[in-house]
Design a protein around this motif. Structure first.
Motif, PDB file in Angstrom:
ATOM      1  N   VAL A  71       0.854  -1.181   0.000  1.00  0.00           N
ATOM      2  CA  VAL A  71       0.000   0.000   0.000  1.00  0.00           C
ATOM      3  C   VAL A  71       0.891   1.233   0.000  1.00  0.00           C
ATOM      4  O   VAL A  71       1.798   1.342   0.834  1.00  0.00           O
ATOM      5  CB  VAL A  71      -0.923   0.028   1.239  1.00  0.00           C
ATOM      6  N   PHE A  99       0.131  -1.439  -5.004  1.00  0.00           N
ATOM      7  CA  PHE A  99       1.128  -1.769  -6.027  1.00  0.00           C
ATOM      8  C   PHE A  99       1.792  -3.053  -5.546  1.00  0.00           C
ATOM      9  O   PHE A  99       1.430  -3.576  -4.479  1.00  0.00           O
ATOM     10  CB  PHE A  99       2.138  -0.626  -6.217  1.00  0.00           C
ATOM     11  N   GLU A 126      12.066   2.249   3.590  1.00  0.00           N
ATOM     12  CA  GLU A 126      10.673   2.378   4.020  1.00  0.00           C
ATOM     13  C   GLU A 126      10.342   1.260   5.008  1.00  0.00           C
ATOM     14  O   GLU A 126      10.116   0.115   4.614  1.00  0.00           O
ATOM     15  CB  GLU A 126       9.693   2.293   2.829  1.00  0.00           C
ATOM     16  N   GLU A 128       8.069  -0.968   7.211  1.00  0.00           N
ATOM     17  CA  GLU A 128       6.639  -1.300   7.097  1.00  0.00           C
ATOM     18  C   GLU A 128       6.259  -2.523   7.924  1.00  0.00           C
ATOM     19  O   GLU A 128       7.039  -3.467   8.059  1.00  0.00           O
ATOM     20  CB  GLU A 128       6.276  -1.571   5.623  1.00  0.00           C
ATOM     21  N   ASP A 157      10.586  -1.753   2.495  1.00  0.00           N
ATOM     22  CA  ASP A 157      10.201  -1.528   1.092  1.00  0.00           C
ATOM     23  C   ASP A 157      11.252  -0.614   0.446  1.00  0.00           C
ATOM     24  O   ASP A 157      10.994   0.548   0.146  1.00  0.00           O
ATOM     25  CB  ASP A 157       8.799  -0.909   1.049  1.00  0.00           C
ATOM     26  N   LYS A 174      10.294  -0.451  -7.443  1.00  0.00           N
ATOM     27  CA  LYS A 174      10.016  -1.160  -6.193  1.00  0.00           C
ATOM     28  C   LYS A 174      10.425  -2.626  -6.247  1.00  0.00           C
ATOM     29  O   LYS A 174      10.280  -3.335  -5.253  1.00  0.00           O
ATOM     30  CB  LYS A 174       8.503  -1.104  -5.900  1.00  0.00           C
TER      31      LYS A 174
HETATM   32 MG    MG Z   1       6.182   1.367   0.854  1.00  0.00          MG
END
Ligand code: MG
Length: 287
Positions: A71, A99, A126, A128, A157, A174
């Protein structure tokens, strides 16, 4: 219960972490194999002797057969910092921005992330909270959504910001190899009373860059699972990364990106620490 995937004596095993040891299951070697056993029979699975954690190599506790669901912009403070950095007005969607990351991006806890400086010059972090789905499900109501969650783990991420920007769709930026470390283990859902009350932080070389709580998600886990499963089947072992709080490198002044040798630690309360070191050498070509 903490469930870990690990390598010991040249063999990949799956087992229960207990203190500073881990007890491997005799007949299941992956999370998916464990989830294929009916919940009422899991307690009776034969386990071997405990192996000291220091003697094993932890592996990503889950390797989904499909892409990792993610997300985007799911913490208000992060959505605001991204808008500010991009010089664009904050325009929040009414539904989660989903995504995915390719399964080949998954990396082990403790692993060195081999990232190529030829591919991107803007690798970012990132932290998460990742949700692991425990059963095949579809059209899950928000009220029932936590019942299909098997457990939780930490996920980083890692994002190539330049590629994310240039390609418009986020997928490429990503999904590079080694940009989705997961771990160190899965904590089963029964051990976490409220997954929306967990402190979440990320450090780079010991310096705190992100510090927040999962209570700040825009779409909470119930809403995410309900929305994602609407008209789309989720399967045991599917992973959903629930978004990152503020403090990413691209939104800092000046922007900061990962340097060679940087050590990242994602820490989430009640789960643990996912640590990875960055090696910005050109990786050997995977064949
Ligand atoms: Mg992320």
């Amino acid at each position: 219960m903490r469930l870990a995937s690990f390598e010991y004596d040249g063999t990949v095993r799956f087992g229960i972490v207990d203190g500073d040891g881990v007890r491997p299951f005799a007949s299941v070697a992956t999370l998916q194999a464990y989830l294929a056993v009916s919940p009422s029979e899991r307690g009776a699975l034969t386990k071997g002797d405990a192996v000291p954690l220091r003697d094993v190599t932890l592996l990503a506790p889950v390797r989904p057969a499909k892409n990792v669901f993610c997300v985007g912009r799911n913490y208000m403070d992060h959505a605001e910092e991204v808008s500010r950095a991009n010089g664009k007005p904050l325009n929040l969607p009414k539904v989660p921005t989903f995504f995915t990351k390719a399964p080949t991006a998954i990396a082990n806890p403790g692993a060195t992330l081999r990232l190529s400086p030829d591919v991107s010059s803007e690798y970012d972090w990132e932290a998460e909270l990742a949700v692991v789905i425990g059963e095949r499900c579809r059209d899950v109501a928000e009220a029932d959504a936590l019942s299909v969650v098997f457990g939780y783990t930490c996920l980083n991420d890692v994002t190539a910001r330049d590629l994310q920007r240039e390609h418009q769709q986020w997928f490429k930026g990503k999904s590079l190899d080694d940009t989705c470390p997961i771990g160190p283990w899965i904590v089963t859902a029964d051990e976490i009373d409220d997954p929306q009350k967990l402190a979440i932080a990320l450090r780079v070389d010991g310096e705190t860059k992100q510090k927040s709580t999962t209570g700040k998600m825009i779409f909470d886990i119930r809403a995410i699972v309900a929305s994602l499963s609407r008209g789309m089947t989720l399967e045991p072992g599917d992973v959903i990364a629930t978004g990152t709080p503020d403090g990413v490198g691209m939104a800092r002044t000046p922007p900061e990106f990962l340097r060679d040798g940087a050590r990242m630690e994602v820490e989430i309360a009640k789960i643990g620490v996912l640590a990875n070191t960055v090696a910005l050498g050109t990786p050997a070509i995977a064949r």
